[in-house]
Design a protein around this motif. Structure first.
Motif, PDB file in Angstrom:
ATOM      1  N   TYR A  61      17.052  57.325 -47.264  1.00  0.00           N
ATOM      2  CA  TYR A  61      17.939  56.753 -46.302  1.00  0.00           C
ATOM      3  C   TYR A  61      17.410  56.361 -45.080  1.00  0.00           C
ATOM      4  CZ  TYR A  61      21.915  58.043 -49.155  1.00  0.00           C
ATOM      5  OH  TYR A  61      22.978  58.090 -50.298  1.00  0.00           O
ATOM      6  N   ASN A  62      16.198  57.082 -44.217  1.00  0.00           N
ATOM      7  CA  ASN A  62      15.895  56.652 -42.983  1.00  0.00           C
ATOM      8  C   ASN A  62      14.881  55.584 -42.914  1.00  0.00           C
ATOM      9  OD1 ASN A  62      14.385  56.962 -40.569  1.00  0.00           O
ATOM     10  ND2 ASN A  62      15.411  59.082 -40.245  1.00  0.00           N
ATOM     11  N   PRO A  63      15.292  54.658 -42.273  1.00  0.00           N
ATOM     12  CA  PRO A  63      14.627  53.243 -42.320  1.00  0.00           C
ATOM     13  C   PRO A  63      13.005  53.504 -41.698  1.00  0.00           C
ATOM     14  CG  PRO A  63      16.142  53.098 -40.867  1.00  0.00           C
ATOM     15  CD  PRO A  63      16.517  54.441 -41.467  1.00  0.00           C
ATOM     16  N   PHE A  64      12.979  54.502 -40.980  1.00  0.00           N
ATOM     17  CA  PHE A  64      11.516  54.685 -40.305  1.00  0.00           C
ATOM     18  C   PHE A  64      10.285  55.092 -41.288  1.00  0.00           C
ATOM     19  CE2 PHE A  64      14.139  55.371 -36.500  1.00  0.00           C
ATOM     20  CZ  PHE A  64      13.029  54.774 -35.413  1.00  0.00           C
ATOM     21  N   PHE A  65      10.889  55.696 -42.407  1.00  0.00           N
ATOM     22  CA  PHE A  65      10.153  55.711 -43.545  1.00  0.00           C
ATOM     23  C   PHE A  65       9.401  54.568 -44.115  1.00  0.00           C
ATOM     24  CE2 PHE A  65       8.391  57.456 -47.573  1.00  0.00           C
ATOM     25  CZ  PHE A  65       8.106  58.690 -47.316  1.00  0.00           C
ATOM     26  N   PHE A  66      10.228  53.561 -44.173  1.00  0.00           N
ATOM     27  CA  PHE A  66       9.651  52.395 -44.673  1.00  0.00           C
ATOM     28  C   PHE A  66       8.488  51.558 -43.708  1.00  0.00           C
ATOM     29  CE2 PHE A  66      13.920  52.713 -46.412  1.00  0.00           C
ATOM     30  CZ  PHE A  66      13.536  53.266 -47.705  1.00  0.00           C
ATOM     31  N   HIS A  67       8.871  51.771 -42.454  1.00  0.00           N
ATOM     32  CA  HIS A  67       7.859  51.415 -41.618  1.00  0.00           C
ATOM     33  C   HIS A  67       6.387  52.053 -41.691  1.00  0.00           C
ATOM     34  CE1 HIS A  67      10.112  48.324 -39.239  1.00  0.00           C
ATOM     35  NE2 HIS A  67      11.005  49.092 -39.614  1.00  0.00           N
ATOM     36  N   GLY A  68       6.584  53.132 -42.102  1.00  0.00           N
ATOM     37  CA  GLY A  68       5.187  53.952 -42.696  1.00  0.00           C
ATOM     38  C   GLY A  68       4.557  53.433 -43.780  1.00  0.00           C
ATOM     39  N   THR A  69       5.385  53.210 -44.844  1.00  0.00           N
ATOM     40  CA  THR A  69       4.882  52.748 -46.184  1.00  0.00           C
ATOM     41  C   THR A  69       4.357  51.627 -46.125  1.00  0.00           C
ATOM     42  OG1 THR A  69       6.895  52.579 -47.123  1.00  0.00           O
ATOM     43  CG2 THR A  69       6.112  54.670 -47.522  1.00  0.00           C
ATOM     44  N   LYS A  70       4.702  50.527 -45.259  1.00  0.00           N
ATOM     45  CA  LYS A  70       4.404  49.340 -45.106  1.00  0.00           C
ATOM     46  C   LYS A  70       2.929  49.091 -44.913  1.00  0.00           C
ATOM     47  CE  LYS A  70       5.630  48.219 -40.186  1.00  0.00           C
ATOM     48  NZ  LYS A  70       6.349  47.400 -39.386  1.00  0.00           N
ATOM     49  N   THR A  71       2.628  50.216 -44.303  1.00  0.00           N
ATOM     50  CA  THR A  71       1.042  50.244 -43.783  1.00  0.00           C
ATOM     51  C   THR A  71      -0.022  50.301 -45.067  1.00  0.00           C
ATOM     52  OG1 THR A  71       0.786  52.747 -43.796  1.00  0.00           O
ATOM     53  CG2 THR A  71       1.269  51.256 -41.583  1.00  0.00           C
ATOM     54  N   TYR A  72       0.594  50.715 -46.263  1.00  0.00           N
ATOM     55  CA  TYR A  72      -0.230  50.349 -47.317  1.00  0.00           C
ATOM     56  C   TYR A  72      -0.674  48.951 -47.557  1.00  0.00           C
ATOM     57  CZ  TYR A  72      -0.865  49.817 -52.450  1.00  0.00           C
ATOM     58  OH  TYR A  72      -1.391  49.692 -53.812  1.00  0.00           O
ATOM     59  N   VAL A  73       0.219  48.055 -47.519  1.00  0.00           N
ATOM     60  CA  VAL A  73       0.009  46.664 -47.519  1.00  0.00           C
ATOM     61  C   VAL A  73      -0.731  46.140 -46.409  1.00  0.00           C
ATOM     62  CG1 VAL A  73       1.219  44.283 -47.823  1.00  0.00           C
ATOM     63  CG2 VAL A  73       1.771  46.132 -49.070  1.00  0.00           C
ATOM     64  N   PHE A  74      -0.665  46.533 -45.106  1.00  0.00           N
ATOM     65  CA  PHE A  74      -1.576  46.097 -44.107  1.00  0.00           C
ATOM     66  C   PHE A  74      -2.827  46.510 -44.256  1.00  0.00           C
ATOM     67  CE2 PHE A  74       2.008  46.699 -40.564  1.00  0.00           C
ATOM     68  CZ  PHE A  74       2.622  45.435 -41.062  1.00  0.00           C
ATOM     69  N   GLU A  75      -2.965  47.792 -44.841  1.00  0.00           N
ATOM     70  CA  GLU A  75      -4.485  48.123 -45.219  1.00  0.00           C
ATOM     71  C   GLU A  75      -5.039  47.325 -46.242  1.00  0.00           C
ATOM     72  OE1 GLU A  75      -4.511  52.213 -46.044  1.00  0.00           O
ATOM     73  OE2 GLU A  75      -3.676  52.753 -44.181  1.00  0.00           O
ATOM     74  N   LEU A  76      -4.206  47.050 -47.273  1.00  0.00           N
ATOM     75  CA  LEU A  76      -4.987  46.288 -48.377  1.00  0.00           C
ATOM     76  C   LEU A  76      -5.106  44.746 -47.832  1.00  0.00           C
ATOM     77  CD1 LEU A  76      -5.149  45.993 -51.539  1.00  0.00           C
ATOM     78  CD2 LEU A  76      -2.734  45.474 -51.616  1.00  0.00           C
ATOM     79  N   TRP A  77      -4.507  44.156 -47.069  1.00  0.00           N
ATOM     80  CA  TRP A  77      -4.672  42.966 -46.318  1.00  0.00           C
ATOM     81  C   TRP A  77      -6.133  43.068 -45.711  1.00  0.00           C
ATOM     82  CZ3 TRP A  77      -5.227  41.545 -41.143  1.00  0.00           C
ATOM     83  CH2 TRP A  77      -5.301  40.305 -40.928  1.00  0.00           C
ATOM     84  N   GLU A  78      -6.285  44.024 -44.882  1.00  0.00           N
ATOM     85  CA  GLU A  78      -7.491  44.121 -44.043  1.00  0.00           C
ATOM     86  C   GLU A  78      -8.752  44.421 -45.019  1.00  0.00           C
ATOM     87  OE1 GLU A  78      -8.688  46.006 -40.308  1.00  0.00           O
ATOM     88  OE2 GLU A  78      -6.942  47.195 -40.812  1.00  0.00           O
ATOM     89  N   GLN A  79      -8.719  45.285 -46.222  1.00  0.00           N
ATOM     90  CA  GLN A  79      -9.540  45.335 -47.071  1.00  0.00           C
ATOM     91  C   GLN A  79     -10.014  44.420 -47.948  1.00  0.00           C
ATOM     92  OE1 GLN A  79      -7.314  48.963 -48.595  1.00  0.00           O
ATOM     93  NE2 GLN A  79      -9.001  50.372 -47.890  1.00  0.00           N
ATOM     94  N   LEU A  80      -9.156  43.475 -48.019  1.00  0.00           N
ATOM     95  CA  LEU A  80      -9.645  42.166 -49.040  1.00  0.00           C
ATOM     96  C   LEU A  80      -9.747  41.003 -48.018  1.00  0.00           C
ATOM     97  CD1 LEU A  80      -6.866  42.546 -51.896  1.00  0.00           C
ATOM     98  CD2 LEU A  80      -9.200  43.021 -51.722  1.00  0.00           C
ATOM     99  N   GLY A  81     -10.163  41.366 -46.961  1.00  0.00           N
ATOM    100  CA  GLY A  81     -10.730  40.161 -45.840  1.00  0.00           C
ATOM    101  C   GLY A  81      -9.512  39.349 -45.486  1.00  0.00           C
ATOM    102  N   GLY A  82      -8.309  39.918 -45.326  1.00  0.00           N
ATOM    103  CA  GLY A  82      -7.238  39.017 -44.624  1.00  0.00           C
ATOM    104  C   GLY A  82      -6.642  38.115 -45.735  1.00  0.00           C
ATOM    105  N   ARG A  83      -6.637  38.721 -46.912  1.00  0.00           N
ATOM    106  CA  ARG A  83      -5.549  38.191 -48.050  1.00  0.00           C
ATOM    107  C   ARG A  83      -5.204  39.204 -48.673  1.00  0.00           C
ATOM    108  NH1 ARG A  83     -10.336  34.481 -50.904  1.00  0.00           N
ATOM    109  NH2 ARG A  83      -8.463  33.415 -51.843  1.00  0.00           N
ATOM    110  N   LEU A  84      -4.152  38.879 -49.748  1.00  0.00           N
ATOM    111  CA  LEU A  84      -3.429  39.731 -50.591  1.00  0.00           C
ATOM    112  C   LEU A  84      -3.617  39.143 -52.017  1.00  0.00           C
ATOM    113  CD1 LEU A  84      -0.354  40.658 -48.617  1.00  0.00           C
ATOM    114  CD2 LEU A  84      -2.076  42.269 -49.190  1.00  0.00           C
TER     115      LEU A  84
END
Length: 394
Positions: free
Chosen positions: A207-230
């Motif tokens: 229910y708490n939307p702050f949680f999703f702003h935390g889990t979105k960092t999974y993709v941010f990290e992935l974007w960085e680790q793949l050199g700015g791509r997904l």
């Protein structure tokens, strides 16, 4: 090497509100509302405009999820953080076109730390006296750990069938544990009854939307680790949808920032014996199907009534993705295969690899790219928390 501190918001709690899209009601954070008072619908975060750090800034920041400070709605809680984030991205056994993100190396042994640290930061900034969570185990242990760091009393409601390892972990953090007979939904109902008590933050990963702003960092990290791509496809487990919705939020923010030029597909994976979303997806429905759930090895995604089910279905469809199911035998075989590759996950954490191994996710489009994999899947929870599946081959 000197590591620059992320630029934090100007106050511990910026002027944010919670909004009910169905009723257009708004709630102040201090109200501690966890659902709409009128329709009991889910609430969304309002008043926050994310930005994304420049590559030069990222190069100077610590390898934690707080490196994305401008894209997060709360300041880094220096006394609470455990260095969560930037988990390894490794090769998959026998699949050079697939990578696995080892999120079970987070501080409490699951990806749920990404959202739980934001909930604890929110609770601390609001000076609440108690946090309540309900969980099949991992979200509860994450909330309990960060509540302990924050010095906030914590109560966690779990199904009676929750693995002993997770219950022991909860108690070790000092949480009061309520083991509820019946289904996962019975557990959620019991927690909801206590969630309206005064001075209590319902630290709900659903229910708490702050949680999703935390889990979105999974993709941010992935974007960085793949050199700015997904990758073409994000393969994600789905029960209550905390990682699917966080990932969908992240890709939309990256697209809006001009950092990607299209949305990757989301392929969400459910257990065959508890698949309200996959059933609805196949039928073209916009709401989760009403099902009678049966037991599954993948206890972490055994959710018969996902509160944000309509959002999950819409999110997956918006990316051109799909929702598939895996059997317990497939999960057991995937669990064993990962272990033989040195990756020891809880059974739920093997569901995505089971779907990939069974060819349920789809084939790569176009010529293969040696630098960017076709698909990435998370390894969500440590195998030390749960009993190994009895079906697992020796």
């Amino acid at each position: 090497m000197t590591v620059a501190e992320p630029q934090a918001p100007t106050s511990a709690v910026p002027h944010l509100t919670l909004h009910c899209p169905a009723c257009d009601n708004y709630y102040e954070l201090q109200d501690l509302a966890w659902r709409c008072a009128d329709c009991h619908g889910v609430l969304e975060l309002s008043g926050f405009t994310p930005a994304f750090p420049k590559p030069a800034d990222l190069a100077r920041r610590a390898p934690t999820l707080w490196r994305y400070a401008e894209a997060l709605p709360l300041s880094e809680p220096a006394a609470i953080t455990l260095g969560e984030g930037m988990t390894p991205l490794v090769g998959a056994p026998g699949r050079p076109d697939v990578r696995l993100k080892v999120d079970y190396l987070m501080p409490t042994g699951s990806f749920k730390d990404r959202g739980a640290v934001l909930l604890a930061a929110l609770a601390g900034s609001l000076s609440v006296g108690r946090m309540i969570a309900d969980s099949s185990g991992n979200a509860g242990t994450a909330v309990a750990a960060y509540a302990a760091r924050a010095g906030i009393a914590c109560e966690v409601y779990v199904p009676e069938s929750t693995s002993a390892g997770k219950v022991a972990q909860l108690r070790a953090y000092g949480a009061a544990v309520h083991q509820i007979p019946g289904s996962r939904e019975d557990t959620a109902d019991a927690a909801a009854q206590a969630a309206d008590d005064p001075d209590t933050l319902y630290a709900s990963h659903v229910y708490n939307p702050f949680f999703f702003h935390g889990t979105k960092t999974y993709v941010f990290e992935l974007w960085e680790q793949l050199g700015g791509r997904l990758p073409q496809t994000l393969v994600l487990p789905v029960g209550n949808g905390t990682l699917v919705l966080g990932a969908h939020l992240a890709v939309r923010e990256l697209l809006a920032a001009g950092l990607i030029d299209h949305l990757p597909r989301i392929a969400a994976v459910q257990a065959a014996t508890c698949a309200p979303l996959a059933t609805a997806f196949q039928a073209g429905e916009s709401e989760p199907a009403k099902i009678a759930a049966e037991p599954t090895l993948a206890e972490g995604i055994a959710i018969a009534r996902p509160a944000r089910g309509a959002q999950i279905l819409a999110a997956v469809r918006s990316t051109g993705g799909r929702i598939v199911t895996v059997t317990d035998d497939q999960v057991a075989a995937a669990h064993a295969a990962l272990a033989r590759a040195g990756l020891y996950v809880e059974p739920t954490g093997a569901a995505c690899w089971a779907a990939l191994s069974a060819g349920l996710v789809g084939e790569p489009e176009g010529a293969p790219d040696a630098e960017v994999p076709f698909a990435v899947a998370p390894l969500c929870g440590s195998g030390l928390k749960s009993k190994p599946p009895t079906q697992s081959p020796v």
